[in-house]
Enzyme design. Structure first.
Site, mmCIF file in Angstrom:
data_model
loop_
_atom_site.group_PDB
_atom_site.id
_atom_site.type_symbol
_atom_site.label_atom_id
_atom_site.label_comp_id
_atom_site.label_asym_id
_atom_site.label_seq_id
_atom_site.Cartn_x
_atom_site.Cartn_y
_atom_site.Cartn_z
ATOM 1 N N ARG A 29 0.795 -1.222 0.000
ATOM 2 C CA ARG A 29 0.000 0.000 0.000
ATOM 3 C C ARG A 29 0.830 1.274 0.000
ATOM 4 O O ARG A 29 0.755 2.054 -0.935
ATOM 5 C CB ARG A 29 -0.957 0.009 1.200
ATOM 6 C CG ARG A 29 -1.871 1.233 1.212
ATOM 7 C CD ARG A 29 -2.810 1.232 2.399
ATOM 8 N NE ARG A 29 -3.724 0.102 2.375
ATOM 9 C CZ ARG A 29 -4.628 -0.134 3.314
ATOM 10 N NH1 ARG A 29 -4.708 0.682 4.365
ATOM 11 N NH2 ARG A 29 -5.436 -1.165 3.241
ATOM 12 N N HIS A 75 -7.762 -3.388 -8.063
ATOM 13 C CA HIS A 75 -7.589 -2.683 -6.782
ATOM 14 C C HIS A 75 -8.948 -2.543 -6.088
ATOM 15 O O HIS A 75 -9.646 -1.529 -6.268
ATOM 16 C CB HIS A 75 -6.974 -1.301 -7.047
ATOM 17 C CG HIS A 75 -6.321 -0.683 -5.845
ATOM 18 N ND1 HIS A 75 -5.160 -1.170 -5.276
ATOM 19 C CD2 HIS A 75 -6.665 0.394 -5.089
ATOM 20 C CE1 HIS A 75 -4.812 -0.415 -4.254
ATOM 21 N NE2 HIS A 75 -5.731 0.531 -4.107
ATOM 22 N N TYR A 119 -15.933 14.330 -14.790
ATOM 23 C CA TYR A 119 -15.713 15.503 -15.639
ATOM 24 C C TYR A 119 -14.351 15.492 -16.321
ATOM 25 O O TYR A 119 -14.188 16.124 -17.357
ATOM 26 C CB TYR A 119 -15.824 16.782 -14.800
ATOM 27 C CG TYR A 119 -17.181 16.980 -14.185
ATOM 28 C CD1 TYR A 119 -18.329 17.076 -14.965
ATOM 29 C CD2 TYR A 119 -17.323 17.072 -12.803
ATOM 30 C CE1 TYR A 119 -19.582 17.254 -14.390
ATOM 31 C CE2 TYR A 119 -18.557 17.253 -12.208
ATOM 32 C CZ TYR A 119 -19.687 17.336 -13.012
ATOM 33 O OH TYR A 119 -20.918 17.505 -12.441
#
Length: 812
Positions: A29, A75, A119
């Site tokens: 991680r 993931h 967006y």
């Protein structure tokens, strides 16, 4: 059922579970791999986008689609964490070489968040393609994803040393990492050198790698910190903004900031500097504005006329993030373990990684080339017996039978026979024989080259070197951060933190002090706000840049810069020292106030006590480190009955004499040079040989031999005479009588003062707070042993207490 229950202590359970959790977040991680320099989420983002064809040479795709692919296939964590990692890889003010090319709002250096992933659009940058160009050639281990539906790489076969180029930051269990970005050209130059010189020292490598190269530029200070970090993995450097000072119209100046320290938020910095302006922490800043645009960064600080630009800039470096400390903590996953890596270890790990990748790729390409060459060899032989081969195929029952017949009759191998059977008819031309022969020759050369790479170390290094140089040629850019060897020691000039102005200052005997504006002083009609039983020890106009040294009868000293004095109206009493000083005593009072313009100007204070001790202490030795809450010792008193009579300040070149008058009417005059200079926490040396319980009553500093001394006795007698009446003697002598003593009415000295020839009048203050003015023209000078005239009716107005030239005593 009972056998399935196991009793475990909480300590065992917590230790075992947390150990597994820690191992996971360390390896999977928060920390980057030393080989490709990526954390798992970053690696999965790049791999998923590459597999999806979302590369630099294709149109942008919605970020949400890429995030969905990563989350769904590789993931299984929150989409926000994946998107944040993707955004960071695209921010050119956080990474030196962005690996994601994002179209749309991807945040800003002002810490504005990126637009929602629905967006924005994204694709891999061109340089990111270099991290995956060797995928699919058995170069890295592939493992099953979280749901065993597809495979993902354990590491990307990167051709760029991303760990050092883009750096890394992260926090895991028990480990954290902070690796700064570097310049690609410098890192690659060091790699090429290290490839040819495995025993290269750090100092040699640092000829190529000057230090970190932050994407935001700035100035790095501290070469020793860089060397330590490159050697141990830990080190500290200072990073400051790039600034220029230029002139404006009207004698004004401006400071322009064009580059910031790494990861400093511009909007927060501008707000902090503007707050300093509003709070008037620094004198001279008139405006702070952000003029940054698409052309570049520009923060402008406008300064007032005649302001100290360098001093203000130093203050901003010290008090804001215009200058920060950056701490190296170079931790990476190496052989499945978190380790502190040195610069050379990081470079060696990448070279070893590239050797492994190139060897595996070469083995893969070798097998592929040998397989193709074998088939081409069969096709060439087939063309030499083409008619027989065609007849055999036409006589066969099916494809399988045709393949077997070719093997049996012409001794082709299985792959060759299958290639012949699947061959298209248009290839059976004479020209194809030439092409096949050319391909066979090329394959032979390729196989020869690949065998040399696999078997010869130098050939392997040649391939790696060529790839590194090609990467440098394609992607290198100029260094952005400047490096300075030494860390500049920031010393704030107090003058820049003070609004320079003239103020009226008052310090009273009872311990009240204040400053007021000149306007308030002029509007007060001479009302200084003191109580009836108080008097002014110092009253005058000073500048806020000056300093006050205030001495008390108890041998203590209070230091205050003038700008720190409590600001009030002139008619107000002011603040009492007991409000700030924890060791102020009820029987303590101020006897002397000495203003100093510059505490570095040299000189010394001379202190005299009633029991006949004297000393000098240098000005700098008298400045206390902590002065706000306690008084500082100026002289060590011998007993509770001891007190300070007077204090003077003189420069090193000042010629001065000291005149001591004892209570019993003895005077001693000697040169100040006879007084040794010692520390503040000492008692001093003998000033006067006092006898029969005599004490020093008056201590006068003489700077001009033409001055005169005025003396008042306790019985009200007054006289004045030239100081030359008391011959110059030596320190610690007995002295000379200054009164002719009478048995019936002894003359005891009450007070005395020095005055110049142009003084017209003196004023006596009695213990009943009554004053009596004496016009000097009404009295004649006296001789040393003369007793003078009675001028004070002690029964009517009280015993004399103090005498000063007119205007030097200010009473409420």
């Amino acid at each position: 059922m009972v056998d399935r229950i196991t009793e475990l202590s909480l300590e065992t359970v917590m230790g075992e579970r947390f150990g597994r959790y820690s191992k996971y977040i360390i390896q999977e991680r928060a920390l980057p791999d030393i080989r490709d320099g990526l954390k798992p989420v970053q690696r999965r983002i790049l791999f998923a986008m590459d597999q999806d064809g979302n590369t630099y040479d294709h149109p942008y795709r919605k970020s949400a689609k890429s995030v969905g692919n990563v989350m769904g296939n590789f993931h299984p964590h929150g989409d926000s964490s994946i998107y944040e990692a993707m955004v960071r890889l695209s921010q050119n003010w956080k990474v030196r070489e962005p690996l994601i090319d994002m179209n749309g709002n991807n945040g800003s250096i002002d810490n504005d968040p990126a637009a929602a992933m629905r967006y924005t659009e994204a694709r891999l940058s061109k340089i990111a393609g270099e991290m995956m160009s060797d995928l699919g050639q058995d170069t890295v281990d592939m493992v099953l994803n979280f749901d065993d539906t597809t495979y993902e790489p354990t590491v990307l076969p990167s051709r760029i040393p991303s760990l050092l180029i883009n750096g890394a930051t992260g926090i895991s269990a028990g480990y954290a990492t902070e690796i700064p970005p570097h310049n690609l050209k410098e890192i690659n130059s060091a790699l090429v050198y290290l490839l040819d010189h495995p025993d290269a020292t750090q100092s040699v490598l640092m000829r190529y790698i000057k230090g970190p190269d932050f994407p935001t530029g700035g100035i790095i200070q501290g070469l020793d910190g860089i060397k330590k970090a490159y050697k141990t993995g830990r080190g500290k450097i200072v990073v400051r903004a790039k600034t220029t000072i230029s002139d404006l119209k009207g004698g004004k100046k401006k400071i322009e900031i064009t580059e910031l320290p790494y990861e400093v938020v511009k909007s927060t910095l501008v707000s902090k500097m503007d707050a300093i302006r509003l709070n008037k922490e620094v004198a001279g800043i008139t405006e702070v504005r952000d003029e940054s645009d698409r052309e570049g960064m520009s923060i402008v600080i406008e300064l007032s006329k005649d302001s100290n630009a360098e001093g203000i800039l130093t203050y901003l470096f010290k008090k804001t993030d215009l200058q920060i400390s950056y701490n190296f903590n170079m931790v990476a996953i190496h052989d499945q373990r978190p380790v502190h890596v040195s610069l050379k270890q990081a470079l060696e790990a990448f070279i070893d990684f590239r050797k492994d990748i190139v060897l595996k790729r070469s083995a893969y390409e070798l097998a592929k080339a040998q397989s193709r060459q074998h088939i081409v060899e069969g096709l060439i032989r087939m063309l030499s017996i083409l008619d027989e081969v065609v007849a055999t195929i036409r006589a066969s029952k099916n494809r399988k039978d045709a393949t077997q017949n070719l093997i049996d009759q012409y001794h082709f191998t299985q792959p060759q026979a299958e290639a012949i059977v699947t061959l298209q008819l248009y290839r059976l031309t004479n020209t194809d024989v030439t092409q096949l022969e050319e391909e066979f020759a090329l394959l032979s050369e390729k196989i020869k080259h690949l065998l040399r790479v696999i078997n010869e170390e130098e050939a392997l290094k040649d391939v790696i070197r060529e790839e590194i140089l090609l990467i440098t040629q394609k992607y290198s850019s100029a260094r952005r951060s400047e490096i300075e060897a030494e860390v500049e020691d920031l010393v704030i000039d107090k003058a820049v933190t003070i609004a320079e102005e003239d103020v009226q200052v008052l310090v009273s005997r009872n311990g009240y002090y204040k400053r007021a504006s000149i306007r308030s002083y002029k509007a007060s009609d001479s009302d200084n706000g003191l109580a009836e039983d108080d008097l002014s020890v110092f009253e005058g106009q000073l500048n806020t840049t000056q300093h006050l040294f205030m001495f008390t009868n108890k041998g203590n000293m209070i230091y205050r810069p003038v700008y720190e004095l409590p600001d009030s109206k002139w008619k107000d009493t002011g603040e009492h020292f007991s409000q700030q000083l924890s060791n102020w005593r009820s029987d303590e009072f101020v006897i002397k106030v000495i203003p100093i313009s510059d505490i570095n100007q040299g000189g010394a204070f001379t202190i005299i006590t009633n029991d006949g001790f004297i000393k000098q202490t240098a000005l700098l030795d008298m400045v206390p480190k902590a002065y706000r809450k306690k008084t500082a010792m100026a002289i060590k008193l011998k007993s509770d009955a001891s007190y300070v009579v007077n204090v003077g300040y003189f420069g090193a070149e000042t010629k001065s004499e000291i005149l001591l008058l004892s209570h019993h009417g003895v005077g001693l005059r000697f040169n100040i040079k006879e007084v040794p200079e010692i520390g503040p926490r000492t008692s001093g040396v003998k000033a006067m040989d006092l006898r029969n319980d005599d004490t020093v009553k008056v201590a006068i500093f003489i700077t001009d031999p033409s001055q005169q001394v005025a003396i008042v006795a306790e019985n009200g007698a007054f006289k004045y005479m030239p100081v030359s009446e008391i011959n110059l003697s030596k320190r610690a002598n007995k002295g000379l009588l200054i009164f002719t003593q009478k048995k019936t009415a002894p003359y005891r000295v009450a007070t005395g003062t020095i005055f110049d020839t142009n003084t017209l009048a003196l004023e006596i203050l009695t213990k009943r707070w009554q004053t009596q003015e004496l016009q000097l023209s009404d009295y004649k000078p006296s001789q040393r042993v003369g007793n003078g005239q009675y001028v004070v009716d002690i029964n009517k107005i009280g015993e004399p207490w103090m005498i000063k030239p007119v205007s030097m005593i200010t009473v409420k």
